[in-house]
Design a protein around this motif. Structure first.
Motif, PDB file in Angstrom:
ATOM      1  N   GLN A 244     -11.313   9.664   0.024  1.00 14.81           N
ATOM      2  CA  GLN A 244     -10.329   8.695   0.397  1.00 14.81           C
ATOM      3  C   GLN A 244      -9.182   9.067  -0.241  1.00 14.81           C
ATOM      4  OE1 GLN A 244     -12.643   5.241  -0.816  1.00 14.81           O
ATOM      5  NE2 GLN A 244     -13.908   5.370   0.783  1.00 14.81           N
ATOM      6  N   PRO A 245      -8.059   8.181   0.382  1.00 13.38           N
ATOM      7  CA  PRO A 245      -6.791   8.383  -0.145  1.00 13.38           C
ATOM      8  C   PRO A 245      -6.740   7.518  -1.268  1.00 13.38           C
ATOM      9  CG  PRO A 245      -6.548   7.881   2.139  1.00 13.38           C
ATOM     10  CD  PRO A 245      -7.853   7.761   1.731  1.00 13.38           C
ATOM     11  N   PRO A 246      -5.860   7.857  -2.510  1.00 12.98           N
ATOM     12  CA  PRO A 246      -5.684   7.084  -3.711  1.00 12.98           C
ATOM     13  C   PRO A 246      -5.072   5.561  -3.423  1.00 12.98           C
ATOM     14  CG  PRO A 246      -3.888   8.681  -3.686  1.00 12.98           C
ATOM     15  CD  PRO A 246      -4.924   9.040  -2.505  1.00 12.98           C
ATOM     16  N   HIS A 247      -5.545   4.636  -4.070  1.00  6.80           N
ATOM     17  CA  HIS A 247      -4.983   3.230  -3.681  1.00  6.80           C
ATOM     18  C   HIS A 247      -4.416   2.855  -5.212  1.00  6.80           C
ATOM     19  CE1 HIS A 247      -4.022  -0.320  -1.949  1.00  6.80           C
ATOM     20  NE2 HIS A 247      -4.972  -1.028  -2.393  1.00  6.80           N
ATOM     21  N   MET A 248      -3.958   1.341  -5.130  1.00 12.79           N
ATOM     22  CA  MET A 248      -3.735   0.857  -6.392  1.00 12.79           C
ATOM     23  C   MET A 248      -4.915   0.709  -7.176  1.00 12.79           C
ATOM     24  SD  MET A 248      -0.436   0.160  -5.819  1.00 12.79           S
ATOM     25  CE  MET A 248       0.702  -0.095  -4.508  1.00 12.79           C
TER      26      MET A 248
ATOM     27  N   TYR B  88      -7.967   8.788   9.152  1.00 13.98           N
ATOM     28  CA  TYR B  88      -8.434   8.084   8.094  1.00 13.98           C
ATOM     29  C   TYR B  88      -8.198   6.441   8.443  1.00 13.98           C
ATOM     30  CZ  TYR B  88      -7.930  12.049   4.842  1.00 13.98           C
ATOM     31  OH  TYR B  88      -8.025  13.149   4.134  1.00 13.98           O
ATOM     32  N   THR B  89      -9.299   5.848   8.375  1.00  8.99           N
ATOM     33  CA  THR B  89      -9.443   4.430   8.899  1.00  8.99           C
ATOM     34  C   THR B  89     -10.165   3.935   7.648  1.00  8.99           C
ATOM     35  OG1 THR B  89     -11.538   4.992   9.915  1.00  8.99           O
ATOM     36  CG2 THR B  89      -9.648   4.629  11.227  1.00  8.99           C
ATOM     37  N   HIS B  90      -9.248   3.003   7.107  1.00 11.60           N
ATOM     38  CA  HIS B  90      -9.757   2.330   5.593  1.00 11.60           C
ATOM     39  C   HIS B  90      -8.930   1.061   5.662  1.00 11.60           C
ATOM     40  CE1 HIS B  90     -10.175   6.555   4.361  1.00 11.60           C
ATOM     41  NE2 HIS B  90     -11.129   6.104   3.618  1.00 11.60           N
ATOM     42  N   SER B  91      -9.818  -0.017   4.907  1.00 13.26           N
ATOM     43  CA  SER B  91      -9.218  -1.260   4.795  1.00 13.26           C
ATOM     44  C   SER B  91      -8.988  -1.104   3.286  1.00 13.26           C
ATOM     45  CB  SER B  91     -10.445  -2.278   4.989  1.00 13.26           C
ATOM     46  OG  SER B  91      -9.951  -3.707   4.733  1.00 13.26           O
ATOM     47  N   TYR B  92      -7.486  -1.533   3.168  1.00 11.70           N
ATOM     48  CA  TYR B  92      -6.905  -1.440   1.756  1.00 11.70           C
ATOM     49  C   TYR B  92      -6.717  -2.698   1.383  1.00 11.70           C
ATOM     50  CZ  TYR B  92      -5.203   3.258   2.933  1.00 11.70           C
ATOM     51  OH  TYR B  92      -5.330   4.669   3.271  1.00 11.70           O
ATOM     52  N   PRO B  93      -7.070  -2.819  -0.079  1.00 14.45           N
ATOM     53  CA  PRO B  93      -6.854  -4.269  -0.760  1.00 14.45           C
ATOM     54  C   PRO B  93      -5.431  -4.529  -1.048  1.00 14.45           C
ATOM     55  CG  PRO B  93      -7.845  -2.753  -2.303  1.00 14.45           C
ATOM     56  CD  PRO B  93      -7.817  -2.048  -0.933  1.00 14.45           C
ATOM     57  N   LEU B  94      -4.920  -5.881  -0.596  1.00 16.93           N
ATOM     58  CA  LEU B  94      -3.670  -6.205  -1.044  1.00 16.93           C
ATOM     59  C   LEU B  94      -3.645  -6.897  -2.401  1.00 16.93           C
ATOM     60  CD1 LEU B  94      -2.787  -7.500   2.410  1.00 16.93           C
ATOM     61  CD2 LEU B  94      -2.004  -5.256   1.444  1.00 16.93           C
TER      62      LEU B  94
ATOM     63  N   VAL C 109       0.820  -1.229   0.022  1.00 18.09           N
ATOM     64  CA  VAL C 109      -0.037   0.171   0.103  1.00 18.09           C
ATOM     65  C   VAL C 109       0.856   1.364  -0.090  1.00 18.09           C
ATOM     66  CG1 VAL C 109      -1.854   1.389   1.144  1.00 18.09           C
ATOM     67  CG2 VAL C 109      -1.897  -1.121   1.192  1.00 18.09           C
ATOM     68  N   ARG C 110       0.461   2.024  -0.874  1.00 15.75           N
ATOM     69  CA  ARG C 110       1.148   3.491  -0.706  1.00 15.75           C
ATOM     70  C   ARG C 110       0.221   4.589  -0.530  1.00 15.75           C
ATOM     71  NH1 ARG C 110       3.327   2.490  -5.989  1.00 15.75           N
ATOM     72  NH2 ARG C 110       4.884   1.016  -6.210  1.00 15.75           N
TER      73      ARG C 110
END
Length: 774
Positions: free
Chosen positions: A640-644, A468-474, A455-456
């Motif tokens: 939300q923060p950007p993600h992959m 920020y509380t999020h669940s990030y997909p791996l 995660v970046r």
């Protein structure tokens, strides 16, 4: 209008509402560990014992302590023939797994057949005190040992027992109940740890000249070059154009050096006798401890170094004392550069090496690594799939590693870490890995920890003082395609100490000024980055527990520069996405010019006339329009923060052969027919790129030929046109010219024809240098 990127639900970011630090999400706290869920532990610190009785026939005592709580049992190391041992070990039992009401601390005497019972101490869990940091640690006390029947026996044990959380300072080094199956030599590899990368410097070696060289072969002019080595880094100058005994180079060689500068710089002057055959003329060794350091580009004094000649006498290498050759060098450690060990696109630190040039930090980044869900089995143990996950986070020079949760697809870490922030335009990287070294590093047989996902998070995309509380997909890319390995739940807060200083940074250069005053070439930056990552991975792999090379390389994206058809497609469509608004504006203007919507075209005519009459309104109108667009889009700003993004990365649509090529080693290890097919495909793609580049070059050469008289008639026509245009524009007011040009551009379709315009026909007839191409 802006388009939102489409993401499948499986790969999307999910907002969560964990119970952080016992308070509501969004509140700002100053207590320790307020970004994680509190986890209760029973801590038992076994300090030492005294006056233990001997149980052996020999009269000696080999004591150790066994801490027992229900089905969980932890043991200290044992001492041979010692009645006053000292352990100072801590045991931690998770409150979620406690199934007993009494903790039992037993002292035993190790024996070959059966360990002898010496005595025990019992604690009722209802009477164990609770400790909350920043309270001082609980002072251990002496407890008299007793038999199983409750009678006191000889010997005392110093203990401290308390209930605490993962914020306790004893937590990182404690033995944990969920690691009861791990052997002693594997315990070190499961503990949490904070690492600091070595301080890296650029070493500049300016090779100026050499004097009075004595080549071994005096019948020919020497072809001399200088070879420099620092550890496993080796560079060399070009062969001196002056083929004399006093050659000159004036060439810079750049290395990466790491404190505490254990390695020496070795320079050798060599003579190229034949291809693949070089003769060493002389050598000198320079200690980096005495090399001067500079913070800017002020010229330092150069220095002459004597060259030592090594000769072989009776099979042994010896120095030749009578040798007068010397080399002229300017060597310095560059403190004004930032040593890049990661890509500048997602760098976590941009400060120069020299601490004197550092500016005050602008804030604090806090990261809570909470849990993971839905992890896939990464290896097989006893016939079933299992995963032993841990997290690694990297920001600046500080790396952190959480403890390893044994055999769990839903691990709970709940560990919190803090970093100082010096630039908001930086990225923190968090990776999840599977620990494959639980049986000890020596027994792992070259096993590599498996990557689960990464995660970046870019700090500039975060609002200050918000949790920020999020669940990030791996998400990982495998040769079989994109794959979701699970989700990791994080809590992130970026606290700004000075908003004015942070805003001021947006006007400053991204890198230190030396990168712009005396820039490094692209090839130099790539080579130096590769050397820096090698140094960082080597140093961190020697720590305890080691942060292994495969982990460091994955976190630093070492292989990001490798060729990939998938990435090339993704970058092409990124460019198209950037250009699409311009293309849309061009199409809209074409519709205006062709009167597709007469009312809009008339309004544009009116606006054009107003701007011609009042040209001072042009720039204010443009900036006002941009301001209104920005205010309008504020309603749809990202929450939300950007993600992959798998769609942006073209990971889901990539062809299996393209993925197999991306995961191929360098050099390739595939069969010759596959390599031939890929080479032909690459030639086809490169051919199309070559055609586009050639067309661009052709248009540029046609512009040059307007005045080059390559086509004398075309240049004569153009020069005559320029002369007439200069006279007309001189006598005609500029507003009239712009007004007439605008009306001509916006003319009605009945005054247009489908044939190309005269200027375009003239331009296409101009000569280019394609006729001279072979």
């Amino acid at each position: 209008m802006m388009q939102r990127p489409f993401r499948p639900e499986e790969y999307s970011l999910k907002e969560t509402t964990p119970h952080l630090g016992g308070a509501a999400v969004g509140d700002k706290h100053t207590t320790t560990y307020d970004l994680v869920e509190q986890m209760q532990y029973l801590y038992v610190r076994v300090v030492k014992a005294k006056e233990l009785p001997s149980k052996d026939i020999t009269g000696s005592c080999d004591p150790y302590v066994e801490v027992k709580l229900g089905n969980y049992k932890g043991t200290t190391r044992h001492f041979e023939k010692k009645t006053n041992p000292e352990w100072n070990q801590v045991f931690a039992f998770s409150k979620e797994r406690i199934q007993a009401s009494v903790v039992e601390i037993i002292v035993k005497d190790k024996d070959f057949v059966k360990d002898d019972y010496i005595g025990r101490v019992l604690f009722d869990l209802n009477e164990v005190p609770k400790r909350v940091p920043p309270d001082s640690p609980l002072a251990p006390q002496w407890y008299r040992l007793e038999e199983r029947n409750g009678h006191k026996v000889k010997g005392e044990l110093m203990l401290a027992v308390w209930m605490g959380t993962q914020a306790d300072e004893a937590f990182p080094e404690a033995w944990h109940s969920d690691a009861a199956s791990i052997p002693g030599d594997g315990l070190a590899s499961i503990r949490s740890k904070v690492y600091l990368t070595p301080k890296l410097w650029y070493l500049r070696v300016n090779v100026i000249e050499a004097q009075d060289l004595i080549p071994n072969d005096k019948t020919r002019f020497p072809e001399v070059y200088v070879k420099a080595m620092l550890g496993n880094q080796a560079l060399r100058t070009r062969v001196s154009p002056s083929r004399t005994l006093n050659p000159m180079w004036n060439e810079d060689l750049m290395f990466v050096a790491a404190e505490p500068f254990e390695e020496h710089l070795i320079l050798s002057v060599e003579d190229r006798i034949a291809p693949g055959k070089d003769d060493v003329i002389g050598r000198t060794v320079i200690s980096l401890q005495h090399v001067p350091r500079r913070m800017d580009y002020k010229m330092l004094n150069s220095q002459w170094y004597n060259l030592e000649k090594h000769i072989i006498v009776d099979g042994e290498q010896k120095k030749e004392t009578k040798f007068s050759s010397r080399i002229h060098l300017r060597v310095c450690l560059e403190g004004g550069y930032h040593v890049l060990d990661e890509s500048t696109h997602y760098s976590s630190d941009l400060r120069p090496t020299a601490k004197q040039l550092w500016k005050q930090n602008i804030g604090v980044l806090e990261l809570g690594i909470l849990t993971a869900q839905g992890l896939l089995p990464m290896k097989t143990k006893d016939g079933r799939g299992t995963t032993d996950p841990y997290c690694v986070a990297k920001y600046g020079q500080k790396w952190v590693r959480t403890r390893t949760i044994i055999d769990s697809f839903t691990p709970k870490w709940n560990e919190q870490y803090t970093w100082e922030v010096h630039d908001p335009c930086t990225v923190i990287t968090i990776g999840v890995f599977d620990n494959c070294h639980l049986n000890g590093g020596e027994k792992a047989n070259g096993a590599r920890d498996t990557r689960i996902g990464k995660v970046r998070i870019r700090l500039s995309t975060l609002e200050t003082d918000r949790v920020y509380t999020h669940s990030y997909p791996l998400i990982v890319l495998t040769p079989g395609g994109v794959k979701k390995m699970g989700e990791v739940q994080l809590a992130v807060r970026f606290t700004c100490s000075s908003l004015i200083n942070m805003m001021h940074l947006y006007s400053q250069p991204l890198l230190p000024k030396m990168h712009y005053i005396h820039p490094l070439s692209v090839i130099q930056v790539d080579n130096l980055r590769r050397q820096a990552t090698n140094i960082v991975s080597t140093r961190l792999s020697r720590a305890e527990p080691p942060l292994r090379k495969e982990i460091v390389e994955y976190m630093l994206d070492v292989d990001s520069h490798m060729w990939s058809m998938r990435k090339s497609k993704a970058n092409f469509f990124r460019i198209m996405g950037v250009l699409s608004p311009l293309i849309a504006v061009a199409r809209w203007f074409d519709q205006i010019c062709h009167w597709r919507n007469p009312l809009t075209t008339i309004l544009i005519h009116i606006l054009f006339v107003i701007l011609v009459l009042y040209p001072e309104l042009i720039l204010p109108t443009i900036f006002l329009y941009l301001f209104l667009i920005g205010v309008w889009y504020y309603r749809w700003r990202p929450r939300q923060p950007p993600h992959m993004d798998t769609r942006l990365s073209h990971a889901e649509t990539a062809h299996p052969d393209e993925l197999d090529e991306e995961f191929d080693t360098f050099p390739t290890c595939r069969a010759p027919d596959i390599v031939r097919m890929r080479y032909d495909r690459l030639r086809s793609v490169a051919g199309r790129i070559q055609t586009v580049v050639g067309d661009l070059a052709t248009q540029g050469e046609r512009l040059q030929s307007l005045l080059s008289w390559r086509d004398p008639r075309a240049t004569a026509l153009f020069v005559t046109f320029c002369f007439i245009a200069a006279i007309v524009l001189y006598v005609t007011p500029f507003r009239v010219v712009v007004f007439l040009a605008g009306l001509y551009t916006l003319r009605h379709p009945r005054f247009r024809h489908k044939m190309p315009s005269v200027p375009l026909n003239f331009f296409r007839r101009l000569p280019a240098r394609t006729d001279s191409m072979l």
